[in-house]
Motif scaffolding. Structure first.
Motif, short mmCIF file in Angstrom:
data_model
loop_
_atom_site.label_atom_id
_atom_site.label_comp_id
_atom_site.label_asym_id
_atom_site.label_seq_id
_atom_site.Cartn_x
_atom_site.Cartn_y
_atom_site.Cartn_z
N UNK A 19 0.64 -0.78 -0.72
CA UNK A 19 -0.29 -0.14 0.26
C UNK A 19 1.35 1.12 -0.19
N UNK A 20 2.33 1.34 0.74
CA UNK A 20 2.85 2.15 0.99
C UNK A 20 3.76 2.81 -0.58
N UNK A 21 4.12 1.31 -0.87
CA UNK A 21 5.47 1.31 -2.26
C UNK A 21 4.18 2.05 -3.38
N UNK A 22 3.21 1.32 -3.66
CA UNK A 22 2.34 1.97 -3.94
C UNK A 22 1.71 3.54 -4.48
N UNK A 23 1.75 4.12 -3.28
CA UNK A 23 1.22 5.10 -3.40
C UNK A 23 2.65 5.97 -3.53
N UNK A 24 3.65 5.70 -3.09
CA UNK A 24 5.01 6.32 -3.05
C UNK A 24 5.76 6.62 -2.10
N UNK A 25 7.17 7.34 -2.04
CA UNK A 25 7.79 8.01 -0.87
C UNK A 25 7.58 9.63 -1.20
N UNK A 26 7.00 9.95 -0.09
CA UNK A 26 7.00 11.82 0.54
C UNK A 26 6.28 11.93 -0.83
N UNK A 27 5.11 10.88 -1.32
CA UNK A 27 4.35 12.03 -2.09
C UNK A 27 2.91 12.59 -1.52
N UNK A 28 2.92 13.83 -1.11
CA UNK A 28 1.77 14.38 -0.05
C UNK A 28 0.52 14.02 -1.03
#
Length: 742
Positions: free
Chosen positions: A435-444
């Motif tokens: 879930x977090x990886x698909x959203x991307x790091x530091x993607x506000x």
């Protein structure tokens, strides 16, 4: 049933006409004619004098449309009050959307979905609503399973359009008081996430609530020591409703409403709703036996009747199971044994998939959960999962929450958690990593979704640590750590970072350990002004990186050490480390890090008195961050350039840059406490210009920002700006008034 001093239609008509800037009745008539309703002005005069009231809903809707379009009516509450004054029902959701979507979206409402089946409780409902309107805090208390939460949800929906600043709902048994306080502040545009002292945070939040017409509902309160942080003052503007199993002396000022089990008529009314009146009348004696055996417990009966509704032909089989357990039931005195019997029956008579999904729901540590997460951990399609959840909902084993999510009653959660195995937690950890990886790091832009799942994510991180699922915990932290830092949750960053370091050591993952030391722990202690700790973590991280021959981590350590040496006034060392890191990240094409480093080099030259060179590097940094849309770093750069213009006493240009920086931070919507640098600089400008009032106002905002952002007095000793203006800041009166908890 709802008490209120209803405004007259005539008064509201005149008020909203004038707010709509329709100066005359003729102007109003022309606007109404555009909506297809044509009348003589004399009719409007009768409305305004109170001699007549329009009762045709189409006409009233057209009038509202005029007022909404011209901003005379701006909230759902105002629109519904206008209709009520004409003896009309509230707007439906479709009608509200036809008028303006803003009418629905402008007021926060976080109460779970209204229960499908609600019976009885008329007196409790009426007493609670009266007390709430009188601003008297209300506590609904009683044994587990008697329907306290259901009644509170019902009250929330009845009053939905009666509080212009909304209704906020929190599960007090799951959420920490700090998280509740933070969310309340965020709802109303304030960021208090980094305030460490709960009392200070609570004082800020109560001051926000004291300016709001809000109903606060706290469900399942078991910690009355924490409740004191949200108790209203003597003459509150906001209302408070809580549910609790106990009734301690600390809540003497509350209106107390005790719920007990259903009466026999109420139990039969519930049976009519769930099973249908013909079926109940045909099997009335058996239904009455079931009610008696389950001690008329609302939750137990709801679950039991839900099970019968799916298999009505098995009524006698279910009844026989109860009879067999009757003797053992008498041996138990605690209040949820009848519920356990209903749950056992529902569970044991379910098919394999239903059992599997039901048990898996106990793995979620937050208030509610999504069907997507449930699908993943049960290896089902989304369609299959939604069908299963709907069956569980019909059986009253799960409840609907907000935003198409589901939740479990706390007692039901205890029941299923006893049956959980480790593999479910493992799958849930995999889901949230994905879930977090698909959203991307530091993607506000993805952060609102992370907020919605945050309690589930932090819950699984803690479970991973307890179950020694070290690597799964590390994988989640790769993204979660950045989110917590970006959103200003510094205490959570420190707490979980230490666990991640220990987990990394357990699996000999030196890369994860070094990353956590450099990215989180070193940086956290740096900005809190604890340079010794920051340097220690940077050195350990650097040694680990060198052992791994990890060029990225080595370069990151150089950046951290460069900032540390900058704060220690070792400018040459700082510049050497920055240049080494810049060489590496330029080769890698990492523009984000290049923007950071150019900013730090600019700061260092400013400290050396080379302001022209400093602005040159800062503008290079600005060009880079504009290219990659790095708004947080852009906000920092604009602030730094503004401070240099302040140093050069170019006050107008300084104010321009500082205000741009402030607007950008407000636009970002998180880490609001970071604005304290700008307020501090603006306060100093106004002090130097001789405007004491504006100076002290900005200093006040700066002190508040430091508290909100989690900064300490020591932070002012490490940064180049306060270092260069120490004497002026002390003379300005900023320091003597400074008081903040470290």
């Amino acid at each position: 049933m709802i008490p209120s001093q209803m405004p007259r239609f005539a008064d509201l008509f005149r008020k909203y006409r004038l707010k709509s800037e329709l100066a005359t009745l003729s102007d109003f008539g022309s606007a109404l004619a555009e909506e297809g309703k044509v009348y003589e002005d004399s009719i409007f005069s009768h409305w305004q004098k109170g001699k007549r009231i329009p009762h045709n809903r189409d006409v009233l809707f057209a009038i509202l449309k005029v007022f909404v379009q011209k901003s005379g009516v701006t909230t759902l509450l105002e629109a519904n009050q206008f209709l009520a004054a004409a003896s009309q029902r509230d707007l439906s959701e479709d009608e509200s959307l036809q008028l303006s979507p803003k009418l629905l979206s402008s007021v926060p409402f976080t109460v779970p979905q209204e229960p499908a089946h609600f019976v009885g409780r008329e007196k409790s409902l009426k007493d609670a609503v009266w007390a709430i309107f009188k601003k008297t805090p209300v506590v609904i208390h009683g044994m587990a399973g008697v329907g306290k939460t259901t009644l509170a949800i019902r009250i929330g929906h009845i009053l939905r359009n009666r509080f212009k600043d909304g209704i906020l709902w929190y599960r007090f048994d799951i959420l920490k008081i700090d998280d509740i306080l933070t969310h309340i502040a965020q709802t109303y545009g304030e960021d208090v996430s980094s305030i460490r002292d709960t009392a200070v945070k609570a004082k800020t939040v109560r001051s926000i609530l004291d300016q709001r017409d809000t109903l606060l509902i706290l469900d399942s309160v078991d910690n009355f020591d924490s409740l004191r942080f949200l108790l209203p003052a003597k003459d509150p503007k906001y209302s408070l409703l809580i549910t609790s199993k106990s009734l301690p002396s600390e809540i003497r000022q509350f209106q107390k409403l005790e719920l007990t089990s259903f009466t026999q008529p109420e139990a039969l009314q519930l049976a009519y709703q769930l099973l249908g009146k013909p079926y109940v009348l045909s099997n009335k004696m058996q239904i009455q036996i079931i009610c008696k055996q389950l001690y008329y417990s609302p939750l137990a009966l709801t679950i039991f009747f839900g099970r019968i509704a799916l298999h009505p032909q098995k009524l006698y089989e279910f009844l026989e199971r109860i009879r067999k357990q009757k003797v053992s039931l008498k041996e138990f005195q605690y209040d949820n044994k009848n519920l356990e019997l209903s749950l056992d029956l529902a569970f044991n008579s379910s098919d394999t998939r239903l059992k599997q999904v039901f048990i898996s729901l106990g793995a979620f540590g937050g208030v509610d959960f999504s069907s997507e997460a449930v699908a993943f951990i049960n290896k089902l399609s989304l369609e299959e999962t939604n069908q299963t959840l709907q069956v569980l909902h019909k059986m009253s084993l799960v409840e609907r929450s907000v935003n198409k999510r589901y939740r479990l009653h706390s007692l039901v959660k205890i029941f299923v958690q006893k049956k959980l195995n480790t593999s479910t937690y493992h799958l849930l950890a995999l889901y949230y990593h994905k879930f977090l990886a698909d959203g991307g790091r530091a993607n506000r832009h993805f952060y609102p979704k992370v907020e919605e799942e945050l309690k589930n994510i932090t819950g699984i991180v803690k479970i991973c640590f307890e179950l020694k699922l070290w690597q799964q915990m590390i994988n989640i932290w790769e993204y979660l750590g950045v989110f917590l830092w970006d959103t200003g949750r510094w205490s959570a960053v420190e707490r979980y970072s230490r666990l991640v370091v220990r987990a990394s050591q357990k699996v000999n993952n030196a890369s994860a350990e070094a990353t956590c030391l450099l990215r989180e722990l070193c940086w956290l202690h740096y900005w809190q002004g604890d340079i010794n700790k920051a340097q220690k973590y940077a050195q350990v991280g650097l040694e680990l990186a060198k052992g791994l021959k990890d060029a990225y981590l080595i370069a990151l350590a150089w950046i951290r050490l460069g900032k540390i040496y900058q704060s220690q006034r070792h400018s040459k060392k700082a510049l050497r480390f920055f240049q080494q890191a810049l060489t590496y990240f330029t080769k890698q094409g990492n523009q984000e890090k290049q923007g950071d480093i150019f900013t730090y080099i600019g700061e260092t030259y400013w400290m050396l008195g080379k302001r022209k060179l400093a602005k040159s590097y800062l503008r290079r940094a600005l060009r880079i961050v504009n290219t990659i849309d790095d708004l947080p770093q852009k906000e920092t750069i604009l602030s730094r350039i503004g401070c240099i213009f302040l140093h050069e006493r170019q006050f107008s240009r300084a104010i321009n840059y500082l205000n741009k920086s402030l607007l950008l931070r407000k636009h970002l919507g998180y880490r609001i406490g970071d604005m304290f640098w700008n307020y501090l600089a603006l306060g100093l400008i106004y002090y130097l210009q001789g405007d004491s009032r504006l100076a002290q106002e900005n200093f006040r905002l700066a002190r508040k920002g430091m508290a909100v952002g989690g900064y300490t007095i020591h932070t002012l000793n490490i940064d180049v700006f306060p270092f260069l203006f120490q004497k002026k800041l002390r003379n300005s009166g900023f320091y003597p008034k400074f008081s903040i908890s470290n």
